[in-house]
Enzyme design. Structure first.
Site, PDB file in Angstrom:
ATOM      1  CD  GLU A 141      -2.747  -1.552   2.358  1.00 42.79           C
ATOM      2  OE1 GLU A 141      -2.711  -0.714   3.184  1.00 42.79           O
ATOM      3  OE2 GLU A 141      -3.603  -2.635   2.320  1.00 42.79           O
ATOM      4  CD  GLU A 248      -4.481  -7.685   1.164  1.00 46.67           C
ATOM      5  OE1 GLU A 248      -5.452  -7.094   1.837  1.00 46.67           O
ATOM      6  OE2 GLU A 248      -3.316  -7.324   1.206  1.00 46.67           O
TER       7      GLU A 248
HETATM    8  O1  9MR Z   1      -7.241  -8.868   7.835  1.00 47.52           O
HETATM    9  C1  9MR Z   1      -6.124  -8.068   8.376  1.00 47.52           C
HETATM   10  C2  9MR Z   1      -6.425  -7.736   9.881  1.00 47.52           C
HETATM   11  O2  9MR Z   1      -6.777  -8.983  10.511  1.00 47.52           O
HETATM   12  C3  9MR Z   1      -5.243  -6.768  10.521  1.00 47.52           C
HETATM   13  O3  9MR Z   1      -5.968  -6.581  11.958  1.00 47.52           O
HETATM   14  C4  9MR Z   1      -5.292  -5.700   9.720  1.00 47.52           C
HETATM   15  C5  9MR Z   1      -3.923  -4.902  10.473  1.00 47.52           C
HETATM   16  O4  9MR Z   1      -2.895  -5.492  10.539  1.00 47.52           O
HETATM   17  O5  9MR Z   1      -4.583  -6.007   8.555  1.00 47.52           O
HETATM   18  C6  9MR Z   1      -5.775  -6.961   7.689  1.00 47.52           C
HETATM   19  O6  9MR Z   1      -4.894  -7.354   6.369  1.00 47.52           O
HETATM   20  C7  9MR Z   1      -4.665  -6.100   5.475  1.00 47.52           C
HETATM   21  C8  9MR Z   1      -3.639  -6.283   4.889  1.00 47.52           C
HETATM   22  O7  9MR Z   1      -2.557  -6.590   5.630  1.00 47.52           O
HETATM   23  C9  9MR Z   1      -3.341  -5.328   3.947  1.00 47.52           C
HETATM   24  N1  9MR Z   1      -4.532  -5.134   3.045  1.00 47.52           N
HETATM   25  C10 9MR Z   1      -5.645  -4.582   3.683  1.00 47.52           C
HETATM   26  C11 9MR Z   1      -6.087  -5.693   4.548  1.00 47.52           C
HETATM   27  C12 9MR Z   1      -7.292  -5.699   5.173  1.00 47.52           C
HETATM   28  O8  9MR Z   1      -7.289  -4.416   6.127  1.00 47.52           O
END
Ligand code: 9MR
Length: 357
Positions: A141, A248
């Site tokens: 990101e 994702e």
């Molecule tokens: O699904 C993930 C969630 O459990 C975590 O709390 C969060 C923060 O670390 O990250 C989520 O995954 C993200 C991913 O790492 C990057 N793209 C967006 C995803 C959804 O927020």
């Protein structure tokens, strides 16, 4: 608990149905949170795994120099036992990264100190999993959500400069010369992030760096899938000569006002954004149709799409139960909370089994 297709044991699973096209994956959290039925479902349906949270900097190096690999090791051991390749996620991000990275006493860290820490982190983490993790989301990101701004002004970018991304790729390649290196983002199906993705990957390539793939997260919302934009991005990314990974995938059924996937955003509970214990059947049907249309589109681009990964295994484990409102009940994936295949599962499978042109 029943596994899908037990009534039809000869029916192919998801990854079998798409074996001519791309791998089909799921992201997983802590292995200890998956019971035997869930593990059987993973192995049956998916042939690639991403670590959802346990390799993020906050988990792996909560304090400078103190590394915790137990969760990552457990995930890799499970995957290896079943011959499933693992994607590591992620090394440089604006979230899930402890503050200590960015400070030097009571001052912000200098460019040199931050690069030294980035290098040490990447060497330790990628080095630990050398030969065991197939590829890494090196930077996550990193592109700005603002149309006129190139990179996200996160602390990496502010304290190191735009080249933190190139530096991270270079460090990772030294740490494991055989690992694949990816840049992952959301919203890169839209024109401004598509253009920035092209600019970034070309810049990394011009610096002579190894870049294996671009990740398109595709956190989608019901009735709002931008099929044509996704198609345009896939076509544009083909020219880069790198793989594309859908990294994702999920399809949110519950209303929300926040776009994208920035975990920093939140929303207040309302009468309509908390979801339902049982999703309305007509929404599950629309979800099935929209997932199927998406997979038909992805299959059209199978020459460049390496894998399609869902963001966790089943509805009960989705991050969308907690974002952008805590405690909502969502239904964004192909399996429900009882691990049963939803209408979307059958619709997607049908696309995988349809004749290829
Ligand atoms: O699904 C993930 C969630 O459990 C975590 O709390 C969060 C923060 O670390 O990250 C989520 O995954 C993200 C991913 O790492 C990057 N793209 C967006 C995803 C959804 O927020």
């Amino acid at each position: 608990m029943l596994l899908p297709n037990l009534a039809h044991p000869a029916a192919p699973s998801l990854h079998e149905a798409f074996k001519e096209d791309f791998s089909v994956g799921a992201s997983l959290g802590s292995m200890s949170a998956f019971d035997a039925a869930e593990r059987a479902l993973i192995v049956r349906e998916f042939n690639v795994i991403t670590s959802e949270n346990n390799l993020k900097p906050a988990r792996v190096q909560p304090t400078e120099g103190v590394f915790t690999f137990a969760e990552g090791d457990a995930l890799v051991a499970f995957a290896q036992e079943h011959g499933i390749p693992v994607t590591g996620h992620t090394l440089a991000w604006h979230q899930a990264t402890p503050d200590w990275f960015f400070v030097d006493g009571d001052k912000p860290a200098s460019r040199d100190l931050l690069l030294q820490r980035l290098r040490a982190h990447i060497h330790a983490v990628v080095g630990h999993f050398r030969g065991k993790i197939k590829g890494w989301d090196i930077v996550n990101e990193g592109l700005s959500d603002k149309p006129d701004e190139y990179l996200r002004p996160n602390k990496w970018q502010q304290l190191v400069g735009d080249d933190y991304i190139a530096q991270a790729f270079a460090f990772a390649h030294v740490a494991d010369p055989d690992a694949e290196l990816y840049f992952n983002d959301y919203g890169n199906e839209y024109p401004h992030k598509r253009a920035k993705t092209l600019r970034l990957i070309k810049d990394l390539q011009a610096r002579g760096l190894r870049v294996d793939g671009v990740g398109m997260q595709l956190h989608l919302q019901l009735d709002r899938i931008p099929y044509e934009e996704i198609d345009r991005s896939l076509t544009a990314f083909r020219a880069l000569g790198v793989k594309v990974m859908i990294t994702e995938l999920d399809l949110d059924l519950v209303e929300r006002s926040v776009w994208g996937a920035d975990t920093a955003e939140h929303e207040e509970p309302t009468a309509t954004n908390l979801g339902w214990k049982d999703a309305p059947p007509e929404l599950l049907q629309r979800q099935a149709e929209q997932y199927a249309k998406l997979f038909a589109l992805l299959r059209k681009h199978r020459d460049i799409i390496d894998r399609v990964t869902f963001w966790n295994l089943h509805d009960g484990k989705s991050w969308l139960n907690n974002w952008p409102v805590k405690g909502r009940i969502n239904h964004p994936l192909l399996f429900d909370r009882a691990l049963q295949p939803k209408p979307a599962y059958h619709a997607v499978l049908k696309i995988g089994n349809a004749a290829r042109n």
